[in-house]
Design an enzyme around this catalytic site. Structure first.
Site, short mmCIF file in Angstrom:
data_model
loop_
_atom_site.label_atom_id
_atom_site.label_comp_id
_atom_site.label_asym_id
_atom_site.label_seq_id
_atom_site.Cartn_x
_atom_site.Cartn_y
_atom_site.Cartn_z
N GLY A 139 0.80 -1.22 0.40
CA GLY A 139 0.08 -0.15 0.06
C GLY A 139 0.93 1.09 0.03
N SER A 140 0.07 2.63 0.31
CA SER A 140 1.05 3.34 0.42
C SER A 140 2.27 3.98 1.48
CB SER A 140 0.06 5.24 0.84
OG SER A 140 -0.33 4.73 1.46
N GLU A 198 5.86 -3.18 0.84
CA GLU A 198 5.79 -3.43 -0.77
C GLU A 198 5.20 -1.96 -0.33
OE1 GLU A 198 6.96 -4.86 -2.97
OE2 GLU A 198 7.50 -7.07 -1.64
N LEU A 199 5.53 -0.88 -0.98
CA LEU A 199 5.16 0.70 -1.08
C LEU A 199 4.84 1.05 -2.97
CD1 LEU A 199 7.09 1.88 2.28
CD2 LEU A 199 4.69 0.58 2.31
N CYS A 208 2.12 0.55 -8.79
CA CYS A 208 3.03 1.29 -7.96
C CYS A 208 4.69 0.68 -8.56
CB CYS A 208 3.30 -0.53 -6.45
SG CYS A 208 3.50 -1.69 -7.23
N GLU A 227 4.31 10.71 -5.60
CA GLU A 227 3.36 9.66 -6.16
C GLU A 227 2.30 10.26 -6.95
OE1 GLU A 227 2.39 6.13 -4.45
OE2 GLU A 227 2.35 4.98 -5.71
#
Ligand code: NDP
Length: 472
Positions: free
Chosen positions: A225-226, A245-246, A279, A373
């Site tokens: 996620g963020s 996992e960003l 992502c 992002e």
């Protein structure tokens, strides 16, 4: 749908509506989980972990293989569910659904490969007569927190390896897209996963997240996620293993010897698939000054050809964004960039959740469309004069998930691979490409740890060292 906790499907009167992002129509509802549901889910998972720990590797592998078969059989239903709740076009929903079976097949194989190693303890001073080996053991309860943008794929990347490694797993899917995860649980139970070994708790992350992440029954948190939520989870989780996992703002570098037609074709896919909500979406395009203008012309015509609309219609090339507030944010960043001197070459307008595929030229590194992002259907193009500057610009970010370079020069390509700080590097392709068996994960603010069943299984197990003190 109901949620699945403590081995049972559970409904509640307090519900969350799941909506089609294209027109806002309600597709289904799910229960709004609360603190007492968290406790139930974790109580069940702790019992499930004991069941999984006792299960043989062969049995785990066979169950995962059966899940893989069922996922493959139900691909079309899964694809429609994904597209309906997430908004990606059906063709992309089908790709996502078709990969799920493969992830479970890889996980089934990894279940049979959990092994330790024998250590030469007699190489250590005082080690004569000692025999040592390691054992890999499951973590116990794995918490999997997943984002909206790949509502099946990313859940599979956590659940498959967690079960392969002999853990129980509690999934907290994104509130916008819980249905794919719940349908996966139906399949897992049918495939033979012990009901206490898997749970799917629906509800708002802001409401149930802290209780889940802080609980001592959870040994491992796997989050996608963020950055902001990941950072918060790391603080709340305390003494636990975490995989993060960003996000990212992936750079794509075009050297002067690149095939511009190919770069533009690839960018129209890697920058705009799933309306840019990936992502590893291509976000920052950096082109050598010598090819800059020529590239912009080709890219603009390719992006103009992407038809935005209803994700379930065959002619649609790009669907809506997940929420109107996100489309509004991206729209605002585009306007801001234009006000600061960027040129709008195509796109830039919005109707509800539908934002036109957008290309901005003359983008400067300090603009928000470049620095943060973006996570939307827009790319920003800027220029550089030589490879030193290209590498410096590519690295000028807090993120490091994926980076790409187009060049025919092997020396420049390998220099880029060595010097750009990113977990994934692509040479002569865009930033958005992944095979499910490869190690996948970011550097810097893009997180820590790797996914891909072989690597995730390592992260979801722990090592014990056994020393046998033999008689002299
Ligand atoms: P969010 O970070 O907003 O949410 C991700 C998950 O975290 C959701 O399930 C959410 O629940 C949950 N959550 C929210 N608050 C908390 C909390 N306090 N404690 C625990 N869980 C919480 O991300 P999005 O869903 O908006 O997804 C987009 C982000 O995901 C982007 O930054 C993108 O780059 C990243 N991403 C990274 C990938 C990678 O592999 N590196 C792959 C795909 C996406 P709820 O929905 O209820 O708020």
């Amino acid at each position: 749908m109901k949620m699945f906790i403590r081995g049972e499907w559970k409904d509640k009167s307090d519900k969350i509506e799941v909506r089609n992002p294209y027109d806002g129509s309600v597709i289904d509802t799910v229960p709004r989980g609360n603190a007492s549901d968290v406790d139930d889910a974790l109580r069940g998972a702790a019992e499930g972990a004991a069941i999984m720990r006792a299960m043989s590797a062969l049995e785990r592998s066979l169950i995962l293989r059966r899940a893989s078969e069922l996922l493959t059989e139900r691909q079309e239903d899964m694809a429609r569910t994904i597209s309906l709740e997430e908004g990606k076009i059906l063709a992309e929903g089908r790709i996502e659904a078709s990969r799920a079976g493969g992830i479970f097949e890889l996980s089934a194989e990894e279940a049979k490969r959990l092994a330790g190693e024998v250590l030469p303890l007699d190489a250590a001073p005082g080690g004569t007569g000692k025999f040592g080996f390691t054992l890999r053991v499951p973590c116990g309860v794995v918490l999997a927190v997943t984002p909206f943008n790949f509502p099946l794929h990313l859940v599979c990347h956590k659940v498959g390896p967690a079960l392969a490694a002999g853990n129980a797993v509690v999934v907290k899917p994104a509130t916008d897209t819980p249905l794919s995860a719940l349908k996966l649980v139906e399949i897992l139970i049918e495939a033979g996963v012990p009901p206490l070994a898997v749970a799917c708790l629906t509800g708002s992350g802001a409401e149930v997240g802290d209780a889940l992440c802080a609980d001592k029954r959870v040994r491992k948190v796997s989050f996608t996620g963020s950055y902001e939520v990941g950072d918060h989870i790391c603080k709340v989780a305390g003494m636990k293993k975490v995989t993060m996992e960003l996000g990212s703002n992936a750079p794509l570098v075009i050297m002067d010897d690149a095939d511009l037609e190919k770069v533009a074709t690839v960018t129209a896919v890697t920058g705009f698939a799933n309306a840019g909500q990936v992502c590893i979406s291509t976000q920052r395009i950096l082109a050598d000054s010598k090819v800059y203008d020529g590239f912009l012309d080709i890219l603009t015509s390719k992006v103009e050809a992407i038809a935005a609309g209803d994700q379930l219609q065959k002619a649609t090339g790009m669907g809506p964004m997940i929420r109107e507030s996100d489309a509004e944010r991206v729209h605002q960043w585009i306007d801001e960039a234009v006000a600061s001197g960027a040129r709008l070459l195509t796109g830039g307008s919005r109707t509800g959740t539908l934002l036109e595929p957008t290309v901005l030229a003359d983008v400067e590194p300090q603009m928000r469309v470049s620095r943060d992002e973006l996570f939307g259907p827009a790319v920003g193009v800027g220029r550089f004069k030589d490879i030193e500057e290209a590498i410096r610009m590519a690295n000028d970010t807090d993120y490091g998930l994926s980076a790409a370079v187009f060049t025919q020069d092997i020396d420049r390509a390998l220099r880029f691979a060595r010097e750009v700080h990113s977990g994934n590097i692509h040479i002569n392709w865009g930033t958005q490409w992944r095979a499910d068996l490869m190690p996948y994960g970011g550097l810097k603010g893009s997180g820590m740890g790797k996914e891909g069943p072989r690597y995730a299984v390592e992260e979801m197990t722990e090592t014990k060292m056994v020393v046998v003190h033999l008689k002299e």
